[in-house]
Design a protein around this motif. Structure first.
Motif, PDB file in Angstrom:
ATOM      1  N   VAL A  39       4.867  59.343  89.402  1.00 37.43           N
ATOM      2  CA  VAL A  39       5.594  58.069  89.444  1.00 37.43           C
ATOM      3  C   VAL A  39       4.869  57.021  88.603  1.00 37.43           C
ATOM      4  CG1 VAL A  39       6.305  56.149  90.931  1.00 37.43           C
ATOM      5  CG2 VAL A  39       6.689  58.506  91.672  1.00 37.43           C
ATOM      6  N   GLN A  40       3.534  56.971  88.745  1.00 37.53           N
ATOM      7  CA  GLN A  40       2.751  56.011  87.961  1.00 37.53           C
ATOM      8  C   GLN A  40       2.894  56.265  86.468  1.00 37.53           C
ATOM      9  OE1 GLN A  40      -1.301  55.990  89.332  1.00 37.53           O
ATOM     10  NE2 GLN A  40      -0.708  55.647  91.471  1.00 37.53           N
ATOM     11  N   LYS A  90       5.483  57.394  85.111  1.00 38.89           N
ATOM     12  CA  LYS A  90       6.907  57.240  84.802  1.00 38.89           C
ATOM     13  C   LYS A  90       7.558  58.562  84.383  1.00 38.89           C
ATOM     14  CE  LYS A  90       6.443  52.361  83.615  1.00 38.89           C
ATOM     15  NZ  LYS A  90       6.683  51.280  82.632  1.00 38.89           N
ATOM     16  N   ILE A 150       8.674  60.643  86.891  1.00 39.57           N
ATOM     17  CA  ILE A 150       9.766  60.640  87.857  1.00 39.57           C
ATOM     18  C   ILE A 150       9.864  59.239  88.456  1.00 39.57           C
ATOM     19  CG2 ILE A 150       9.540  63.082  88.442  1.00 39.57           C
ATOM     20  CD1 ILE A 150       8.056  62.234  90.984  1.00 39.57           C
ATOM     21  N   THR A 151      10.964  58.972  89.151  1.00 37.50           N
ATOM     22  CA  THR A 151      11.140  57.686  89.816  1.00 37.50           C
ATOM     23  C   THR A 151      10.681  57.788  91.262  1.00 37.50           C
ATOM     24  OG1 THR A 151      13.381  58.195  90.574  1.00 37.50           O
ATOM     25  CG2 THR A 151      13.149  57.223  88.364  1.00 37.50           C
ATOM     26  N   GLN A 152      10.498  56.633  91.900  1.00 40.64           N
ATOM     27  CA  GLN A 152      10.106  56.619  93.292  1.00 40.64           C
ATOM     28  C   GLN A 152      11.179  57.270  94.167  1.00 40.64           C
ATOM     29  OE1 GLN A 152       7.103  55.504  94.523  1.00 40.64           O
ATOM     30  NE2 GLN A 152       7.778  56.385  96.465  1.00 40.64           N
ATOM     31  N   GLU A 153      12.437  57.066  93.810  1.00 37.41           N
ATOM     32  CA  GLU A 153      13.534  57.668  94.569  1.00 37.41           C
ATOM     33  C   GLU A 153      13.484  59.184  94.480  1.00 37.41           C
ATOM     34  OE1 GLU A 153      13.819  55.197  92.419  1.00 37.41           O
ATOM     35  OE2 GLU A 153      14.227  53.554  93.831  1.00 37.41           O
ATOM     36  N   GLN A 154      13.153  59.711  93.307  1.00 33.25           N
ATOM     37  CA  GLN A 154      13.045  61.166  93.156  1.00 33.25           C
ATOM     38  C   GLN A 154      11.895  61.720  93.990  1.00 33.25           C
ATOM     39  OE1 GLN A 154      12.839  61.145  88.784  1.00 33.25           O
ATOM     40  NE2 GLN A 154      14.691  62.441  88.761  1.00 33.25           N
TER      41      GLN A 154
END
Length: 595
Positions: free
Chosen positions: A14-15, A17, A19-23
């Motif tokens: 996530v950091q 970028k 994947i997204t936080q939602e993923q």
């Protein structure tokens, strides 16, 4: 190789970028439902994260470099430094040899960053300092097939190579494959005259033969299915024993001069103080063997003849077997499933050390774990890591005890709490308080049978009415040996011969039982593997009333039997009649004086 504290791969992605936080939230939900590895989940649809990105995240977690073996071709000069058998056995690929500040370093690609045995083996074989780097497992396999096409298992080249036989070719029953260890031991010559009282000259422990002996002893124990390794010094030699299916077997004796460097080797691997030989020490060793992860809990105890080492082998996959694989009879399994799905109350596993209580508790957690439940454990130590479970290790020097952890848990919105062991009144009271406030609490006690768990809690100082209000069930257990499937045979006995197990015959017809003749697979013991023997007491109103008025354990036991409880002896008899084990084995593990 020291391992850093793990951080979440998903958070790093996530950091970065990727994947997204939602993923990430969705992937964790899937992990909670399936119990799979988060990285593997992210590699699959609908996330389809590039494995190389996950590789880089893992490399960051372990403070290592990574290498893409699909683009970086290993140098032939590096390949030639490691014998094929060593590379194939440990799933590693030498990439390049470089010089750093006058020291030659071999860069070694590996998929498992925790495989300290691989690093040691390559250092011994190449006589170079090794720098491990992370690579994808499929890339490592492809490189091994390309650069080490001969996989006969021999370790050609390198004076300090690992023993010639590959792990899969060593047979526990062919002298345990330990002839190579004895060869190393007799060929090893101590260089500094080091004794048990001389912590100097510790450089001995990194010599090739000692490393090979240390690793081979562990490997052979794992292959034999041993639960413990005992390394015991005497006045003239060192005795190595394995506990297999609950029984100790002597597997070899080594020369006395092997003991100091061998002990030092294990103390280094388990991060103990190598110079301290006067007080007991504890440590841990994490290994990967044949694509399975094991934890070794190491205990070092000073004796008159030197330090005795005992290593308990914990197979991380054993807690994922499921309750139906632990030996519960179908009717008892139904009752257990009913107990562990209660919303609140306290459920206890009881029995002596080594009876499998922890495995049962972990299997229960694995069964009831879901994304909807917040499960927290406090243990000493944390023996297995369960996905989706918040696990806390006791740290008494820092003030983190069972009781203080339980107090903190109450502010963490838990649904299910596991306490590794109830050892004192404070812990017992906190566990009971947690169950009274709407939580399911799992824990263990050291008692001989299930009804005795009630009197044990009262003896600790817990008020009987609190025990009555919270205890929903207690499970006593033992581990007995299974009859070997390879050499089992049926035989007949007179009913009187198994009357001591409570068998009541309707007539004098012979009873057909099963035993093992003895074969190579079971070391000619007739037994292979272990089975649980259980006593499950379900608490009803009658038993609760007996608790409140401090009734003796005999009355509680009688009430439990009236409520359908099968005693340890009765459950053992059922397993004897089913051909799973033998009367002699049930007698060995179940009977105590006065019962």
């Amino acid at each position: 190789m020291a391992q850093m504290m793990r951080r979440d791969v998903g958070e790093l992605l996530v950091q970065g970028k990727v994947i997204t936080q939602e993923q990430l939230v969705r992937a964790r939900e899937i992990q909670g439902q399936t119990g799979g590895d988060l990285a593997k989940i992210l590699e699959q649809a609908p996330f389809s994260v590039d494995p190389l990105n996950i590789l880089k995240a893992n490399a960051y977690i372990y403070n290592m470099h990574s290498v893409d073996l699909s683009k970086n071709v290993p140098e032939p000069s590096a390949i030639n430094l490691v014998p094929p058998g060593v590379a194939q056995r440990h799933k590693v690929v030498p990439v390049t040899k470089r010089n750093q500040n006058g020291t030659d370093i071999l860069v070694l690609a590996m998929a498992d960053p925790s495989n300290v045995m691989a690093v040691d083996a390559v250092q011994a074989a190449s006589r170079l300092k090794v720098q491990p780097v992370l690579a994808l497992a499929e890339h490592v396999d492809a490189a091994l097939a390309r650069h080490y096409p001969e996989t006969g298992g021999g370790d050609s080249g390198g004076a300090a190579a690992t023993p010639a036989s590959s792990p899969t070719s060593l047979d526990m029953d062919n002298n345990l494959g330990l002839a190579e260890i004895m060869k190393d031991a007799t060929g090893y010559q101590p260089t500094g005259g080091m004794t048990d009282d001389d912590p100097a000259n510790e450089s001995e422990v990194v010599q090739g033969p000692i490393i090979r002996i240390a690793h081979s002893v562990i490997q052979e124990a794992v292959k034999a299915g041993a639960s413990d390794i005992h390394i015991e010094p005497s006045a003239r030699n060192v005795r190595i024993r394995y506990r297999i299916d609950g029984v100790l077997h002597e597997v070899m004796q080594l020369p006395k001069y092997i003991h100091p460097p061998l002990t030092s080797r294990y103390k280094i691997m388990s991060e103990m103080n190598i110079a301290e030989r006067r007080v007991p020490q504890d440590g841990r060793i994490g290994i990967n063997y044949q694509n399975k992860d094991y934890d070794l809990r190491v205990s070092c105890l000073p004796t008159l003849n030197g330090e005795k080492l005992v290593m308990r082998i914990l197979d991380k996959s054993s807690v994922m077997l499921g309750l139906n694989k632990l030996g519960f009879m179908p009717d008892m399994l139904v009752l257990l499933e009913r107990l562990i799905t209660q919303p609140n109350g306290m459920f206890l596993s009881t029995g002596p050390t080594g009876a499998g209580k922890t495995t049962t508790q972990y299997s229960v957690l694995h069964r009831i774990n879901s994304v909807e439940k917040n499960i927290m454990t406090v243990e000493d130590p944390v023996e297995y890591q369960l996905p989706g479970v918040s696990q806390v290790a006791v740290h008494r020097k820092a003030g983190l005890t069972f009781a203080t952890a339980l107090r903190a848990f109450m502010r963490q919105d838990p649904d299910i709490i596991m306490v590794g062991e109830i050892r004192d009144l404070e812990t017992a009271e906190m566990a009971i308080q947690a169950s009274l406030t709407g939580h399911l609490v799992l824990s263990t006690l050291h008692t001989n049978d299930a009804p005795s768990s009630v009197t044990r809690l009262v003896d600790m100082g817990v008020e009987p009415f609190l025990v009555s209000a919270t205890l929903i069930g207690a499970l006593a257990q033992r581990l007995g040996r299974r009859v070997c499937d390879k050499c089992k045979e049926q035989y007949e006995v007179h009913p009187d011969e198994i009357a001591f197990l409570g068998y009541q015959a309707e007539n004098s017809d012979p009873v057909v039982l099963t035993r093992g003749r003895g074969c190579d697979a079971c070391r000619h013991s007739g037994y292979k593997g272990r089975i649980g023997v259980y006593e499950l007491m379900m608490v009803n109103e009658e038993i609760s009333e007996l608790m409140v008025r401090r009734a003796p354990v005999t009355e509680i036991r009688n009430a439990g039997r009236a409520n359908g409880m099968k005693t340890l002896k009765e459950d053992g008899l059922r397993k004897v009649l089913a051909g799973i084990t033998t009367p002699e084995e049930i007698s060995r593990v179940v009977f105590t004086a006065g019962h």
